[in-house]
Design an enzyme around this catalytic site. Structure first.
Site, mmCIF file in Angstrom:
data_model
loop_
_atom_site.group_PDB
_atom_site.id
_atom_site.type_symbol
_atom_site.label_atom_id
_atom_site.label_comp_id
_atom_site.label_asym_id
_atom_site.label_seq_id
_atom_site.Cartn_x
_atom_site.Cartn_y
_atom_site.Cartn_z
ATOM 1 N N ALA A 1 0.839 -1.202 0.000
ATOM 2 C CA ALA A 1 0.000 0.000 0.000
ATOM 3 C C ALA A 1 0.876 1.253 0.000
ATOM 4 O O ALA A 1 0.758 2.112 0.883
ATOM 5 C CB ALA A 1 -1.002 -0.014 1.144
ATOM 6 N N HIS A 2 1.795 1.292 -0.939
ATOM 7 C CA HIS A 2 2.610 2.482 -1.139
ATOM 8 C C HIS A 2 3.247 2.393 -2.529
ATOM 9 O O HIS A 2 3.167 1.366 -3.197
ATOM 10 C CB HIS A 2 3.691 2.594 -0.056
ATOM 11 C CG HIS A 2 4.644 1.453 -0.016
ATOM 12 N ND1 HIS A 2 4.662 0.523 0.994
ATOM 13 C CD2 HIS A 2 5.614 1.077 -0.871
ATOM 14 C CE1 HIS A 2 5.612 -0.364 0.753
ATOM 15 N NE2 HIS A 2 6.200 -0.054 -0.385
ATOM 16 N N ALA A 3 3.888 3.498 -2.927
ATOM 17 C CA ALA A 3 4.686 3.523 -4.163
ATOM 18 C C ALA A 3 6.056 4.070 -3.794
ATOM 19 O O ALA A 3 6.271 4.593 -2.691
ATOM 20 C CB ALA A 3 4.022 4.411 -5.211
ATOM 21 N N HIS A 4 6.989 3.944 -4.730
ATOM 22 C CA HIS A 4 8.336 4.486 -4.537
ATOM 23 C C HIS A 4 8.644 5.475 -5.653
ATOM 24 O O HIS A 4 8.274 5.254 -6.799
ATOM 25 C CB HIS A 4 9.365 3.356 -4.551
ATOM 26 C CG HIS A 4 9.244 2.433 -3.388
ATOM 27 N ND1 HIS A 4 9.761 2.735 -2.152
ATOM 28 C CD2 HIS A 4 8.647 1.228 -3.263
ATOM 29 C CE1 HIS A 4 9.499 1.746 -1.317
ATOM 30 N NE2 HIS A 4 8.824 0.810 -1.966
ATOM 31 N N ARG B 1 1.643 -0.515 -5.043
ATOM 32 C CA ARG B 1 1.533 -1.968 -4.928
ATOM 33 C C ARG B 1 0.890 -2.386 -3.618
ATOM 34 O O ARG B 1 1.087 -1.746 -2.583
ATOM 35 C CB ARG B 1 2.891 -2.655 -5.085
ATOM 36 C CG ARG B 1 3.782 -2.820 -3.858
ATOM 37 C CD ARG B 1 4.427 -1.542 -3.395
ATOM 38 N NE ARG B 1 5.017 -0.781 -4.473
ATOM 39 C CZ ARG B 1 6.218 -1.023 -4.979
ATOM 40 N NH1 ARG B 1 6.952 -1.967 -4.452
ATOM 41 N NH2 ARG B 1 6.693 -0.270 -5.935
#
Ligand code: TYD
Length: 134
Positions: A51-54, A98
């Site tokens: 539950a995050h992106a980079h 993701r």
């Protein structure tokens, strides 16, 4: 980057009746230098991770044991992969949201990462991600 840039890489397999062996070499099987390796394990049934992106990080996710689902989102389109083979890796470029769930019992998600850990490099807010992806 879009979810169509995310793909499954087939890694080498050395089949052996004593047990199979797979491996990854930077720049040869994956398109980046491996600066960090981490792994998720002992994931309780029903739990979800990610539950995050980079912003910059590239990653290769491998189901070293068991299975799990990875849902990818580029802000326009979603795409889901079910990882259950130790000789496959899911390549995720930067800028992709993701979520990981549906972990089997005993699943191990091994992650090869192109950067050292840097909390400033995460996008953890979905609205912020949508703005970043535009
Ligand atoms: P996080 O990346 O948020 O895990 P997930 O996306 O799978 O839920 O990381 C969880 C915690 O672990 C967070 O406090 C940061 C820490 N962490 C490190 O210290 N080093 C690392 O390499 C990683 C991946 C996480």
């Amino acid at each position: 980057m879009s979810v169509s840039d995310c793909r499954i890489l087939q890694l080498p397999v050395i089949p052996d009746e004593r047990g199979n062996l797979s491996f990854v070499e930077e720049h040869r099987h994956i398109p980046f230098e491996i600066k960090r390796v981490y792994w998720l394990y002992d994931v309780p049934g029903g739990a979800s991770r990610g539950a995050h992106a980079h912003k910059r990080l590239q990653q290769l996710l491998i189901a070293a044991s068991g299975s799990f689902r990875v849902t990818l989102d580029d802000g326009k389109e979603k795409r889901s992969f079910f990882l259950n083979r130790s000789y496959q890796g899911l390549l995720i470029p930067p800028g992709i949201w993701r979520e990981l769930d549906d972990f089997s019992s005993g699943a191990v998600c091994m992650v090869l990462a192109s950067e050292l850990y840097d909390p400033e490099e995460y996008i953890r807010d979905y609205q912020e991600f949508l703005e970043f992806s535009r």
